[in-house]
Design an enzyme around this catalytic site. Structure first.
Site, PDB file in Angstrom:
ATOM      1  CG  ASP A  27      -1.513   1.228   1.647  1.00  0.00           C
ATOM      2  OD1 ASP A  27      -2.126   1.587   0.606  1.00  0.00           O
ATOM      3  OD2 ASP A  27      -1.494   1.875   2.623  1.00  0.00           O
ATOM      4  CG  ASP A  29      -1.024   8.328   2.359  1.00  0.00           C
ATOM      5  OD1 ASP A  29      -0.124   9.122   2.357  1.00  0.00           O
ATOM      6  OD2 ASP A  29      -1.753   8.595   3.260  1.00  0.00           O
TER       7      ASP A  29
END
Ligand code: PLP
Ligand code: CA
Length: 306
Positions: A27, A29
């Site tokens: 992932d 952020d």
């Protein structure tokens, strides 16, 4: 402890886990960066994983950038990353419409310029990007001119979201054959110091409420996000690790797809959140319990350097 979950990843366990996988999905952020700042040590982790022969992919629910924009952002931060390794929801949404829905027609887009670009890159035209200001009288709003070529309404992050866009989406969606697709359901976008702003989930729910229909979403935790990577690169789920900071999107995606899961505590979810799901005894919530957790992905650096 055999079979236990939510285990702190350290010592020999790190190497053991890395040896058991060929691919790692990150992932973005809260995992490899926060806003415009790389997480300290993250570029080294990514680059060393690659040097050690692992395939690395980036999966983000953020629909405001094209793959190219992400690749440029990553290069400027010191990550060795190519466009083909980036799976953002702007790109995945375009791929979903093209390859799964086999959409023949235009999209009414509530979304960003980046989404427009990714749609166009697969040959899908859109209408709607940019501001849509109120015109005419309320009695006329249900009769706003519609584009007869529109066959799908797509909702992503849109800083120009407005009442008129909501209305226009409703008018398209009253046609039952009109497809309804959302990028993701993240309700809030976390900022520094515990602050937050409304996420795409808020916009999508507004459209769903108005249209009295539920959208299909392509972003995490939808399996499509993994499918999109796996179909292009032949990833074997059991030999793939998903690293994320959110239990309800990243870890859930990993659990849904049979991946190993690692929670990093540099983003949204806390260890207490994970333990609460674990202790709840609720079957549905077990998908939000990661196999492992680290304070930061930098914690795996020593195992890669050694
Ligand atoms: N959507 C938007 C519009 C965002 O700005 C962000 C984070 O910056 C996200 C979603 C979440 O992104 P990720 O899946 O990389 O955590
Ligand atoms: Ca995240």
């Amino acid at each position: 402890m055999v079979g236990s979950k939510c285990v702190r990843l350290n010592g020999p366990l790190i190497k053991q886990l890395l040896d058991s996988v060929d691919s790692v999905l990150f992932d973005c952020d809260g995992v490899i960066w926060r806003g415009d700042q790389a997480i300290p040590g993250a570029p080294q982790v990514i680059n060393l994983l690659k040097e050690n022969g692992k395939r690395v992919f980036f999966v983000t629910n953020n629909s405001t950038k094209t793959r190219k924009m992400y690749a440029d952002k990553m290069s400027s931060m010191g990550f060795d990353a190519s466009e083909q390794e980036v799976f953002g929801t702007a790109y995945c949404c375009a791929m979903y419409l093209k390859t799964v829905c086999k959409l023949e027609g235009k999209v009414y887009l509530i979304g960003s310029n980046a989404m427009k670009q990714e749609l166009e890159a697969v040959g899908i035209q859109q209408t709607g990007v940019g501001p849509d200001l109120i015109t005419g009288k309320q009695n006329d709003w249900a009769n706003v001119p519609l584009d007869p070529e529109v066959k799908a309404v797509v909702v992503g992050f849109d800083e120009h979201f407005s009442y008129m866009k909501l209305n226009r989406a409703l008018q398209y969606l009253t046609q039952q054959e009109c497809l309804f697709v959302g990028t993701n359901r993240d309700t809030r976008l976390p900022l520094e110091e515990g602050k937050a702003v409304p996420g795409t989930g808020c916009l999508l729910q507004a459209v769903e409420t108005a249209a009295q229909r539920r959208a299909h979403t392509v972003g995490k935790p939808s399996n499509y996000m993994f499918h999109c990577v796996a179909s292009q690169f032949g990833v074997e789920p059991g030999r793939c690790l998903m690293v994320g900071d959110r239990l309800d999107t990243d870890i859930m995606l990993g659990s849904n797809c049979g991946l190993k899961t690692l929670l990093t505590l540099t983003g949204v979810s806390t260890l207490a959140d994970a333990e609460e799901h674990q202790k709840s005894g609720c079957t549905e919530r077990q998908g939000m319990v990661p196999d492992y957790y680290v304070e930061s992905i930098a914690d795996i650096l020593p195992a890669l350097q050694g």
